[in-house]
Scaffold this motif. Structure first.
Motif, PDB file in Angstrom:
ATOM      1  N   UNK A 327       0.834  -1.223   0.000  1.00 61.25           N
ATOM      2  CA  UNK A 327       0.000   0.000   0.000  1.00 61.25           C
ATOM      3  C   UNK A 327       0.861   1.263   0.000  1.00 61.25           C
ATOM      4  N   UNK A 328       1.806   1.294  -0.925  1.00 60.29           N
ATOM      5  CA  UNK A 328       2.708   2.438  -1.033  1.00 60.29           C
ATOM      6  C   UNK A 328       2.463   3.190  -2.337  1.00 60.29           C
ATOM      7  N   UNK A 329       2.810   4.475  -2.328  1.00 54.88           N
ATOM      8  CA  UNK A 329       2.646   5.355  -3.484  1.00 54.88           C
ATOM      9  C   UNK A 329       3.936   5.361  -4.300  1.00 54.88           C
ATOM     10  N   UNK A 330       3.851   4.922  -5.551  1.00 53.33           N
ATOM     11  CA  UNK A 330       5.040   4.879  -6.394  1.00 53.33           C
ATOM     12  C   UNK A 330       5.636   6.236  -6.687  1.00 53.33           C
ATOM     13  N   UNK A 331       4.824   7.316  -6.551  1.00 51.98           N
ATOM     14  CA  UNK A 331       5.338   8.662  -6.823  1.00 51.98           C
ATOM     15  C   UNK A 331       5.965   9.318  -5.594  1.00 51.98           C
ATOM     16  N   UNK A 332       5.927   8.640  -4.456  1.00 50.57           N
ATOM     17  CA  UNK A 332       6.483   9.218  -3.231  1.00 50.57           C
ATOM     18  C   UNK A 332       7.987   9.408  -3.380  1.00 50.57           C
ATOM     19  N   UNK A 333       8.473  10.587  -3.018  1.00 49.30           N
ATOM     20  CA  UNK A 333       9.907  10.879  -3.101  1.00 49.30           C
ATOM     21  C   UNK A 333      10.640  10.172  -1.965  1.00 49.30           C
ATOM     22  N   UNK A 334      11.733   9.488  -2.310  1.00 47.60           N
ATOM     23  CA  UNK A 334      12.530   8.769  -1.317  1.00 47.60           C
ATOM     24  C   UNK A 334      13.976   9.224  -1.425  1.00 47.60           C
ATOM     25  N   UNK A 342      11.582   9.202  -7.128  1.00 49.63           N
ATOM     26  CA  UNK A 342      10.343   8.516  -6.777  1.00 49.63           C
ATOM     27  C   UNK A 342      10.590   7.049  -6.414  1.00 49.63           C
ATOM     28  N   UNK A 343       9.759   6.535  -5.527  1.00 45.93           N
ATOM     29  CA  UNK A 343       9.875   5.140  -5.107  1.00 45.93           C
ATOM     30  C   UNK A 343       9.834   4.203  -6.309  1.00 45.93           C
ATOM     31  N   UNK A 344       8.965   4.500  -7.279  1.00 44.94           N
ATOM     32  CA  UNK A 344       8.858   3.631  -8.452  1.00 44.94           C
ATOM     33  C   UNK A 344      10.196   3.533  -9.197  1.00 44.94           C
ATOM     34  N   UNK A 345      10.946   4.635  -9.265  1.00 42.73           N
ATOM     35  CA  UNK A 345      12.246   4.613  -9.928  1.00 42.73           C
ATOM     36  C   UNK A 345      13.245   3.766  -9.144  1.00 42.73           C
ATOM     37  N   UNK A 346      13.227   3.904  -7.801  1.00 42.82           N
ATOM     38  CA  UNK A 346      14.114   3.062  -6.983  1.00 42.82           C
ATOM     39  C   UNK A 346      13.834   1.589  -7.259  1.00 42.82           C
ATOM     40  N   UNK A 347      12.569   1.223  -7.295  1.00 37.05           N
ATOM     41  CA  UNK A 347      12.206  -0.178  -7.465  1.00 37.05           C
ATOM     42  C   UNK A 347      12.454  -0.685  -8.883  1.00 37.05           C
ATOM     43  N   UNK A 348      12.321   0.173  -9.858  1.00 35.37           N
ATOM     44  CA  UNK A 348      12.511  -0.242 -11.246  1.00 35.37           C
ATOM     45  C   UNK A 348      13.971  -0.383 -11.624  1.00 35.37           C
ATOM     46  N   UNK A 401       3.264  -6.370   7.231  1.00 37.26           N
ATOM     47  CA  UNK A 401       3.728  -5.428   8.254  1.00 37.26           C
ATOM     48  C   UNK A 401       3.572  -4.024   7.693  1.00 37.26           C
ATOM     49  N   UNK A 402       3.713  -3.046   8.549  1.00 40.79           N
ATOM     50  CA  UNK A 402       3.672  -1.654   8.114  1.00 40.79           C
ATOM     51  C   UNK A 402       5.030  -1.257   7.548  1.00 40.79           C
ATOM     52  N   UNK A 403       5.020  -0.775   6.311  1.00 42.47           N
ATOM     53  CA  UNK A 403       6.246  -0.334   5.649  1.00 42.47           C
ATOM     54  C   UNK A 403       6.058   1.091   5.152  1.00 42.47           C
ATOM     55  N   UNK A 404       7.112   1.876   5.284  1.00 44.10           N
ATOM     56  CA  UNK A 404       7.126   3.160   4.601  1.00 44.10           C
ATOM     57  C   UNK A 404       8.116   3.070   3.446  1.00 44.10           C
TER      58      UNK A 404
END
Length: 631
Positions: A327-334, A342-348, A401-404
Motif C-alpha cells: 500500500x505504497x505510493x510509487x510517486x512518493x519521493x525517497x 520517486x519510489x517507483x524509480x528506486x524499485x525499477x 507489516x507496516x512499511x514506509x
C-alpha cells in the motif's frame, strides 16, 4: 555477415520466422612502454638465435599478462644492471605487502587491483597475486598480507583460490608468527553460507599464529560501503608499519599503462539488439533465446570464455505488485544515500526485487515480529529452503507489516547486473558483435506468476531496443594457448553457450587439437540448443565428438554425468594425454555431480585411490587444465 538467426529459421526446433609466479607491482611512478615502438625496435634488431627464440616461446606459452609483465620487468632490470646477475636476489621475506585475491566473477579481482594501486600510490612496496598463481612456499616468509576473497555456492572458495585454501587448511601450512594480515570477504547474502570463505581464511591465519593487521571485513553485493573503509584503514596501518622497514630491491618498472575502457561496469554501453529469437520448439515448456548485440563504437573487446554483464530493469508488473502489497505510493519521493527520486524509480532501476537476502529477511522478521523468520535466520538449512522457494514479494505477502517507502528502499539490496557467458568468438562474428544464450525464467508459485527480472528484460528487447552491457573478463576460463591440445566441453542447457564460442574460435584459429562436446537438456525434439550448428561442426571437422543426454526422453532420467561415466575410459585417455576439460552451468547440483563423476572416472580408469583422484583433479584445477564457469 551471415548471422546465426538465418540458420535457425531452418532449425527443426525453431518456431521463429527467419530472422605461475606472482607479478610484482613496482612502486613509484610507472614507466609507460610504447608498445608499437618496442615492436618496431625488436623487428629491426638482431634478436636471438633461433634456438633461443624457441626456448623463449616455450617459456612464455600460456602465461597471463601479469606474469609476462613480471618477466619483462625482470629482464629489463638485468639489462640495466648486468652485474646484478652475479649478486644476491632480493629475499622472499623482503618487507613488502602481498595482495592476494580469489575471485569467481571478477569482483574480488577488481577490489584487489584497486587496493594494490592505492598502496602503490602511497609509496608502499606491493605485489598483486592471483591465489591460483601464488607459490605457497613463500607464505612462511610473508610479513604483510592482504587477502580479498569471494565465497561461492555453499561456502566454497573460488576455483582459482581452491589450491591456496586447501594448502592453508592442511598440515603442511607453516606457523606464521611474523605475519600481519587482513582479510576482506566478498559474498552474497542471498546464500546461507554468506562470506564463509572470508571468515574461514581469517580464522585459519590467526590459528597459525599470524596477527590481524586490521579486522575481518565482510561485504555483501553492495561492496563499496565495506571495501572503502577497510582499504583506508588497512593502508593507514600499513604505511605506519612499513615506514620504518627497509624497502625491497627495486625492479625497473616495465609495463604497459593500464587504461580503463570507455565503457565498463559503472558506465555500460547501450548495445543495439541485432537479433532476439527463441531457439526451442513451440512444445517446450521453457523459453531459451539466442540474442545478438552490436558493440560497434564501444571499443569493447572480449575473448571466448568471457562474460557479458547486462544491467536490466525490473518488470513494471513486479514493481506494481510491490506497491500494491505494501500500500505504497510509487510517486512518493525517497531520499537514500544522498539521492532523491520517486519510489517507483528506486524499485525499477536500483533495487533487487527477485532475490532474497539475509538483511531483507531480518528486516521483515523485525517489522512483522515473526518468530518463524527469526528461527530460519539461525538455521542454514531453513534459510536455504527459504531462499530457494521465495522471492522478496512472497516474503512480504506472507509476513504483512507496516512499511514506509524509505524503509523499503533501505531494506532491499541494490540491483546488480547479470553475467551471461558469451556464446560467440570475435574471430567468427567480428569484433563489433557479441552473442548470448539466455534461458527466460518464468513460473507460478503461491498462486502468482513469477519472472526472472533480467531474462524477462532481455527477452522483451526487440530489434529497435538496446541493452546496457559491459565485458567481464574471465581469465580462468580460457582455451589452451597450444592449439594442438584436445579440449573436452561439458555444458548442459544454456551452459553450452561458451562452448559455441570455443568451437568457433578453434575453427577460425586452425587449432589441430580435438574438440569433444557433452550436452544435455530435457527433450531432443524440443530443446537441443544449436543442433544444426553442432551437426555442421561435426561435418566440417570443427567438432570431433558430440555426446548428448536428454533427461526426460526415457523412463529413467539421464544426465551428462551418466554419459561421462559411460565414456569414462575414453575420457580418462584424453585427460591423461593432456586434454583440457571445461564445465559450464548450474553450480548447485550439476557441477557437483559432474565433479563426482570425474573423480570416479579418474579413480577407476587411472588406478587411483579416491583421495588420489581428488588430488589429481585439484592439480588440474591449479594448472588451469580443469576450468569451471558455474553459477
Amino acid at each position: 555477415m551471415t548471422r546465426v538467426h538465418k540458420h535457425i529459421a531452418n532449425h527443426p526446433l525453431g518456431d521463429a520466422p527467419a530472422r605461475g609466479q606472482a607479478a610484482a607491482i613496482p612502486f613509484g611512478r610507472p614507466k609507460v612502454v610504447d608498445v608499437n615502438a618496442l615492436q618496431a625496435h625488436l623487428a629491426s634488431s638482431p634478436g636471438l638465435a633461433d634456438d633461443r627464440q624457441a626456448l623463449l616461446r616455450q617459456l612464455v606459452d600460456g602465461l597471463d599478462p601479469a606474469q609476462l609483465y613480471w618477466i619483462a620487468a625482470w629482464v629489463a632490470n638485468q639489462a640495466a644492471h648486468p652485474t646484478a646477475r652475479q649478486g644476491a636476489v632480493a629475499p622472499a621475506n623482503a618487507t613488502r605487502l602481498t595482495v592476494l585475491y580469489g575471485s569467481q566473477t571478477g569482483n574480488a579481482r577488481r577490489v584487489a587491483e584497486r587496493f594494490a594501486a592505492e598502496a602503490e600510490a602511497s609509496g608502499l612496496p606491493v605485489r598483486l597475486v592471483r591465489a591460483g598463481a601464488y607459490a605457497t612456499r613463500e607464505l612462511a616468509d610473508e610479513r604483510y598480507l592482504a587477502v580479498v576473497v569471494s565465497t561461492q555456492g555453499e561456502g566454497e572458495p573460488p576455483d582459482d583460490a581452491r589450491g591456496f585454501v586447501e594448502f592453508l587448511a592442511s598440515r603442511r601450512a607453516p606457523k606464521l608468527p611474523k605475519l600481519q594480515y587482513t582479510v576482506l570477504g566478498l559474498g552474497d547474502s542471498s546464500y546461507p553460507q554468506f562470506n564463509a570463505m572470508g571468515r574461514a581464511l581469517d580464522a585459519r591465519l590467526a590459528e597459525l599464529g599470524a596477527q590481524r593487521l586490521a579486522p575481518l571485513a565482510e561485504a555483501d553485493i553492495d561492496i563499496e560501503p565495506v571495501a572503502a573503509p577497510w582499504s583506508e584503514g588497512a593502508l593507514a596501518l600499513l604505511r605506519e608499519r612499513l615506514a620504518h622497514d627497509a624497502p625491497i630491491a627495486s625492479v625497473t618498472p616495465l609495463r604497459v599503462a593500464a587504461t580503463r575502457p570507455q565503457f565498463h561496469r559503472d558506465r555500460p554501453f547501450p548495445a543495439p539488439v541485432l537479433a532476439n529469437q527463441r531457439i526451442v520448439s513451440r512444445a517446450s515448456d521453457r523459453d531459451v533465446r539466442h540474442v545478438e548485440l552490436s558493440l560497434e563504437g564501444s571499443g569493447l573487446r572480449y575473448a571466448p570464455g568471457d562474460a557479458l554483464g547486462v544491467w536490466h530493469r525490473n518488470p513494471a508488473s513486479l514493481v506494481t505488485a510491490f506497491l500494491a502489497a505494501l500500500s505504497l505510493d510509487g510517486d512518493a519521493a525517497v531520499t537514500h544515500d544522498g539521492r532523491t527520486q520517486p519510489l517507483r524509480e528506486w524499485l525499477t532501476r536500483e533495487r533487487e526485487l527477485t532475490r532474497l537476502s539475509r538483511p531483507l529477511v531480518q528486516a521483515v522478521a523485525g517489522r512483522a515480529d515473526s518468530a518463524g523468520l527469526r528461527a530460519a535466520l539461525q538455521s542454514p538449512d531453513a534459510l536455504r529452503e527459504l531462499f530457494d522457494s521465495h522471492q522478496p514479494i512472497d516474503l512480504l505477502r506472507a509476513h504483512p507489516a507496516d512499511w514506509d517507502a524509505a524503509a523499503l528502499v533501505a531494506a532491499l539490496r541494490p540491483l546488480t547486473p547479470r553475467l551471461y557467458s558469451i556464446a560467440s568468438s570475435p574471430r567468427a562474428v567480428g569484433d563489433d558483435e557479441v552473442h548470448l544464450t539466455v534461458a527466460v525464467v518464468g513460473y507460478h508459485a503461491y498462486g502468482e506468476p513469477h519472472l526472472g527480472a533480467a531474462s524477462h528484460w532481455i527477452a522483451a528487447a526487440d530489434e529497435d531496443a538496446t541493452l546496457d552491457v559491459f565485458i567481464e573478463p574471465n581469465e580462468r576460463f580460457r582455451l589452451p594457448a597450444d592449439g594442438a591440445r584436445d579440449v573436452i566441453m561439458i555444458g548442459p542447457g544454456t551452459g553450452v553457450a561458451p562452448f559455441r564460442a570455443f568451437v568457433q574460435e578453434r575453427q577460425q584459429a586452425g587449432a589441430t587439437g580435438r574438440n569433444w562436446l557433452l550436452f544435455g537438456n530435457r527433450h531432443v525434439a524440443d530443446d537441443f540448443l544449436y543442433q544444426v550448428e553442432w551437426q555442421q561442426a561435426l561435418k566440417d571437422g570443427a567438432l570431433h565428438r558430440l555426446d548428448v543426454a536428454f533427461s526426460r526422453d526415457q523412463a529413467q532420467k539421464r544426465y551428462v554425468q551418466h554419459v561421462l561415466r559411460e565414456r569414462g575410459a575414453e575420457l580418462y585417455d584424453w585427460l591423461a594425454g593432456g586434454a583440457h576439460i571445461y564445465v559450464c552451468g548450474d553450480a548447485a547440483q550439476m557441477a557437483k555431480d559432474v565433479h563426482s563423476a570425474l573423480a570416479d572416472i579418474v579413480a577407476t580408469h587411472g588406478g587411483k585411490t579416491p583421495e588420489a583422484a581428488q588430488a589429481w583433479l585439484s592439480e588440474l584445477l591449479q594448472d588451469g587444465r580443469y576450468a569451471r564457469d558455474v553459477y
